[in-house]
Design a protein around this motif. Structure first.
Motif, PDB file in Angstrom:
ATOM      1  N   TYR A 184      19.745  43.091  55.192  1.00 26.52           N
ATOM      2  CA  TYR A 184      20.160  43.157  53.780  1.00 26.52           C
ATOM      3  C   TYR A 184      20.345  44.446  53.263  1.00 26.52           C
ATOM      4  O   TYR A 184      21.583  44.866  52.737  1.00 26.52           O
ATOM      5  CB  TYR A 184      19.081  42.274  52.993  1.00 26.52           C
ATOM      6  N   PHE A 185      19.749  45.364  53.510  1.00 24.36           N
ATOM      7  CA  PHE A 185      19.562  46.732  52.795  1.00 24.36           C
ATOM      8  C   PHE A 185      20.652  47.638  53.421  1.00 24.36           C
ATOM      9  O   PHE A 185      21.378  48.318  53.046  1.00 24.36           O
ATOM     10  CB  PHE A 185      18.347  47.415  52.550  1.00 24.36           C
ATOM     11  N   GLU A 186      20.615  47.412  55.184  1.00 30.71           N
ATOM     12  CA  GLU A 186      21.304  48.143  55.846  1.00 30.71           C
ATOM     13  C   GLU A 186      22.884  47.727  55.921  1.00 30.71           C
ATOM     14  O   GLU A 186      23.583  48.541  56.065  1.00 30.71           O
ATOM     15  CB  GLU A 186      20.753  48.292  57.184  1.00 30.71           C
ATOM     16  N   ARG A 189      23.513  45.268  51.079  1.00 28.09           N
ATOM     17  CA  ARG A 189      23.016  44.318  50.274  1.00 28.09           C
ATOM     18  C   ARG A 189      23.878  42.979  50.034  1.00 28.09           C
ATOM     19  O   ARG A 189      24.645  42.528  49.437  1.00 28.09           O
ATOM     20  CB  ARG A 189      23.320  44.613  48.860  1.00 28.09           C
TER      21      ARG A 189
END
Lengths: 492, 465
Positions: A184-186, A189
């Motif tokens: 999700y963050f890499e 998002r």
């Protein structure tokens, strides 16, 4: 076709079960719900094929997207490709059969069927989700039903098994959760599967996230050494519970390994492919040898499941198109086969009140139908041509052989050797159970009821459909697998 | 004048109810059977009022601030108090000092409102005291039980101690910066050693109130000794209010010192989750069990707070809302059973499903929600907490939190197993809960199932934050 139907029907059925007044109503509502769901799954198959034949080459068909939590960019994103359609069909078959074989459950019937339908709801939702968040939601939704089904209606050391299963699967989920948040963050998002597949995450990230996701889903699908919940869970569960656990729940893991871990993180898959191959080869051989030592029919099938599911992981690890097709075929084939196996074991146990192979014998004389089905499913398990097991395992072996180096060859040969062991334990178990002289106390036993016959015939039809005409399944799976292969080929 | 009325409507409404109770008490008095429904209706109206006239504003030269988000936070507390008044109806009806009980509870609630709205350290200190001292008196409400007095004593000593630390921290901070106003503090903070020391003292006071490990030692004894109505107030309302002011202090006032508090929070979050979970494992008394599990839950809240982002705030508010439903449902069932049979041990819950399916399902839902298993709202709450915490890219931290979810599932399953699977010679007899209790349990159950599924609840919180 509207995919919301696939989760709407079980939801309505579950609520109707809750509202019903007596056990009879509960059974008929569940059966109606499951049958409607089976029809809907076939409708999905045919509309899907029609769309593809009409030249719709989109990666996912029947896509729907609703904003769910806009602040986190989480969408209720649904869609299917051939792989999911095959899995949905499998789920529907097992669900109808599971409802039918549980016809005689007297203890808390309403709760039993409610949980069973909830379990199916989770599986359907899982196979049609294209957003990791809701995929995870549907994966986890099955924790409560599994735990309660085993703990309340199970047999043997059921509390221990239920606890072990819930905690190990939760452990797998924790790994998936961390991997998922990493993605999700890499990946800017987003939990969206299609969006994430377009991202090219850097190599080091992939190398960290892949083992988390693969091992996490691997726990669900009995990846060695996380397979230990399988024998206890399967043997303690009630018949329909075992059918669902082995037939569907383990496939959720395999599907996740393929769709999430391998598809989204191709570089990670390449890096760890050899480890996957080693682990799955160990699972295949270890499962087969461990089965030889078992005396309880349910344990026999549970350990043999570890061995058989190992073939799907082996197929994924081989990273060739044929092997991966074989892997998915093996998931479907094993799903139907093992569900039938557990159904028949349940039928035998209901009558003889024992699952020990040594205590049985000559059942062919008193219950020819059950014994014949048992025989056929045994043959399917040991890979007799014409039945589904042969097709799937053969495809995996052929695909594995495409890798020409010594390591892959050795692994393939080692895995193939397990078939001999399988033949030994299957023939021994089936032979001792249905052949030979019959014991006195068993001479009065009755053959299968209408509902049990219907369940068995339904699943047998599935086994034969894959075994005799595998090409339709192959055609269905091909575009989906090709996409994964393209993604793998695009990275070094 | 008009603005004053609107901005302070939450506090004023509570004050009106408080005085009404006082007048009833010093006047002719009322029988518990009529007084309790009256209080319940008033609290419901108070809760509904929270949805109207929400404005942003500052009063008394910055002493008091409010915004729609703050009103929402207050209203979550209002909801909790309303539910407690319904859930503990059996116990409340029997108590000889019903109006005093609610007077104490409402003054504590008012203290919490002022605390959440405070814009100045002195105001914060005063309202914190107002929120604490009545609760200590409430803990002593089982007048004939020794253990209840012990709980009150422990509570008053530990909160006096933490107040001392807090005051010391405030004075140091004033010495270092020359101001105690929340609005002016951020520009004065430069991370000098004196300021860090002052901050550590402030932080310690918060940690005491939130029972963050290693400042949690008072929690279990106080929870066990107090009547269940008070325990649920302490674990849900007190904890929630402190979490709200804690997060806004960190994010608004101590924003410049993030580098200092981020590491502190990470270390304390891990310690809190692990300790809470490990101590919850062997507990036999259901109140002690829930005490340790609530310590572990605070650890999860800290995970989200560590993110220092708007998502952190919204996910904490969302989680507290879900926590109100889940924890109150658990305490509610415990309260019904304890009131009717006097049994509070987990072993007493064996075979509960046979005799009380309704209570069992509610408790099971609550426990699954606390454990973070879907389809309950707790799943969404926990997941958002962890997702917010993940935005700092410290994935090992999230991994530790995820592992703690497994441990917590283990002990929550212990109770589920006792209720559904274990056999018992003498199970708890069939209990017909009072209609108001039943209503509250149904509200909690619906909240647990629906708060997650209806995603606009979370959207609403995000819009306000």
């Amino acid at each position: 076709m509207n995919l919301l139907l696939l989760i709407g029907i079980p939801l309505v059925a579950a609520l109707a079960v809750l509202a019903s007044r007596n056990a009879k109503q509960v059974r008929w509502i569940s059966l109606t719900g499951a049958t409607v769901q089976l029809i809907a799954s076939f409708a999905l198959l045919f509309t899907f094929k029609a769309e593809r034949a009409a030249g719709n080459t989109a990666q996912m068909l029947f896509e729907q997207k609703y904003a769910l939590f806009p602040a986190w960019h989480i969408n209720f994103h649904l869609g299917v490709d051939g792989i999911s359609v095959a899995m949905i069909l499998l789920t529907s078959f097992v669900l109808v059969a599971g409802v039918l074989v549980s016809w005689n459950v007297e203890k808390m019937t309403k709760e039993f069927y409610f949980l069973l339908v909830l379990l199916a709801l989770g599986a359907y939702g899982f196979f049609i989700s294209l957003d990791l968040f809701i995929l995870f939601f549907f994966l986890e939704i099955s924790v409560i039903p599994k735990y309660l089904l085993i703990g309340i209606w199970g047999s043997g050391k059921k509390e221990y098994s239920a606890n072990k299963l819930a905690l190990m699967l939760m452990g797998g989920s924790a790994l998936i959760l961390v991997g998922m948040l990493g993605l999700y963050f890499e990946g800017g998002r987003s939990f969206d599967l299609l969006k994430l597949s377009q991202m090219n995450l850097d190599t080091s990230t992939q190398h960290i996230l892949f083992p988390l996701l693969f091992a996490g889903f691997g726990v669900f699908t009995a990846l060695f050494p996380f397979h230990t919940w399988v024998p206890d869970g399967h043997s303690s569960a009630p018949t329909a519970g075992s059918m669902f656990l082995a037939g569907i729940s383990m496939k959720l893991g395999g599907y996740g390994c393929l769709r999430v871990a391998t598809y989204l993180l191709p570089e990670g898959a390449k890096e760890y492919a050899n480890i996957i191959i080693i682990l799955s080869a160990i699972a295949i051989l270890y499962g087969a040898f461990a089965t030889m030592m078992q005396k309880d029919l349910k344990y026999i099938n549970a350990y043999s499941s570890v061995s058989h599911v190992g073939f799907s992981l082996l197929g994924i690890g081989m990273l060739t198109q044929t092997a991966m097709t074989g892997a998915v075929m093996q998931m479907v084939s094993h799903g139907v086969m093992t569900a039938l196996f557990f159904a028949v074991i349940g039928m035998i146990y209901d009558r003889t009140h024992t699952r020990m192979v040594a205590d049985m014998g000559g059942l062919m004389k008193v219950m020819p139908f059950v014994a014949t089905v048992f025989f056929i499913v045994g043959l399917c398990s040991l890979g007799l041509p014409g039945l589904s097991g042969f097709v799937a395992e053969m495809t995996v072996f052929v695909g594995s052989w495409e890798n020409a180096d010594a390591f892959h060859r050795i692994a393939t040969v080692a895995a193939a050797m397990s078939i001999v062991v399988t033949a030994v334990y299957i023939l021994r178990a089936v032979g001792q159970t249905v052949m030979g002289p019959i014991k006195n106390e068993y001479t009065q036993l009755k053959d299968a009821n209408w509902n049990e016959k219907l369940a068995a015939i339904l699943l047998l039809a599935g086994i034969l459909a894959i075994g005799i005409a595998p090409f339709w399944l192959n055609d269905l799976l091909k575009p989906g697998i090709e996409l994964i292969m393209q993604k793998l080929a695009s990275v070094k | 004048m008009n603005e004053f009325l609107i901005l302070m409507k939450s506090e004023l409404a509570v004050t009106v109810i408080l005085f009404l109770l006082l007048f009833i008490k010093i006047g002719k008095g009322m029988r518990n059977e009529t007084l309790l429904p009256l209080i319940q209706v008033l609290l419901l109206l108070n809760f509904l009022l929270g949805f109207f006239f929400n404005k942003q504003g500052v009063l008394f030269e910055g002493l008091y601030t409010t915004s729609p988000m703050i009103v929402l936070q207050k209203n979550i507390l209002n909801l909790g108090v309303y539910l407690i008044s319904l859930l503990c109806a059996d116990w409340l009806k029997k108590t000889p000092h019903l109006s005093e009980f609610f007077m104490l509870m409402l003054s504590a609630l008012m203290g919490m409102f002022f605390m959440i709205s405070s814009g100045n350290l002195l105001m914060f200190y005063l309202s914190l005291e107002l929120a604490t001292i009545p609760v200590a008196a409430m803990a002593n409400f089982d007048l004939e039980k020794k253990i209840s007095s012990e709980a009150a004593m422990k509570m008053i000593l530990s909160s006096a101690f933490s107040s001392g630390i807090l005051l010391f921290g405030i004075s140091l901070l004033y010495g270092a910066t020359g101001t105690i106003s929340f609005a002016e503090l951020p520009s004065q903070l430069d991370g000098s050693p004196l300021q860090i020391m002052a901050f550590v003292f402030l932080f310690t006071a918060f940690a005491f109130k939130l029972s963050i490990v290693p400042f949690h030692l008072w929690t279990a004894d106080v929870y066990e000794g107090s009547p269940i109505a008070v325990t649920s107030f302490l674990s849900v309302i007190s904890k929630g209010s402190i979490a709200f002011i804690f997060i806004s202090t960190l994010y608004k006032v101590f924003q410049p010192m993030e580098a200092v508090w981020y590491n502190m929070i990470v270390v304390l979050a891990i310690a809190t989750m692990v300790t809470g979970n490990l101590f919850a494992l062997p507990q036999q008394n259901i109140k002690r069990f829930l005490a340790f599990s609530s310590i572990a839950q605070v650890g999860f809240i800290l995970v989200a707070i560590s993110s220092n982002s708007p998502e952190g705030l919204s996910s904490v508010v969302y989680f507290v809302l879900i926590y109100v439903f889940s924890n109150l449902a658990a305490f509610g069932v415990a309260s019904v059973i304890s009131e009717k049979t006097g049994r509070e041990n987990i072993d007493d819950y064996k075979g509960l499903y046979k005799t009380n399916p309704f209570l069992t399902w509610i408790l099971a839902l609550a426990l699954f929600s606390l454990a973070g298993v879907p389809p309950t709202a707790g799943f969404f709450g926990k997941l958002f907490l962890l997702t917010a915490g993940g935005s700092k890219a410290d994935y090992w931290f999230i991994a530790v939190a995820a592992l703690n979810m497994i441990i917590s599932l283990y002990y929550y399953l212990r109770i589920v197993r006792a209720m559904f699977m274990d056999k018992n010679e003498q199970p708890v007899e069939k209990i017909q809960p009072n209609p108001s209790v039943r209503l509250a349990l149904i509200i909690c159950g619906a909240g647990i199932v629906l708060t997650g599924m209806l995603s606009w609840v979370y959207d609403y919180i995000v819009k306000l934050s």
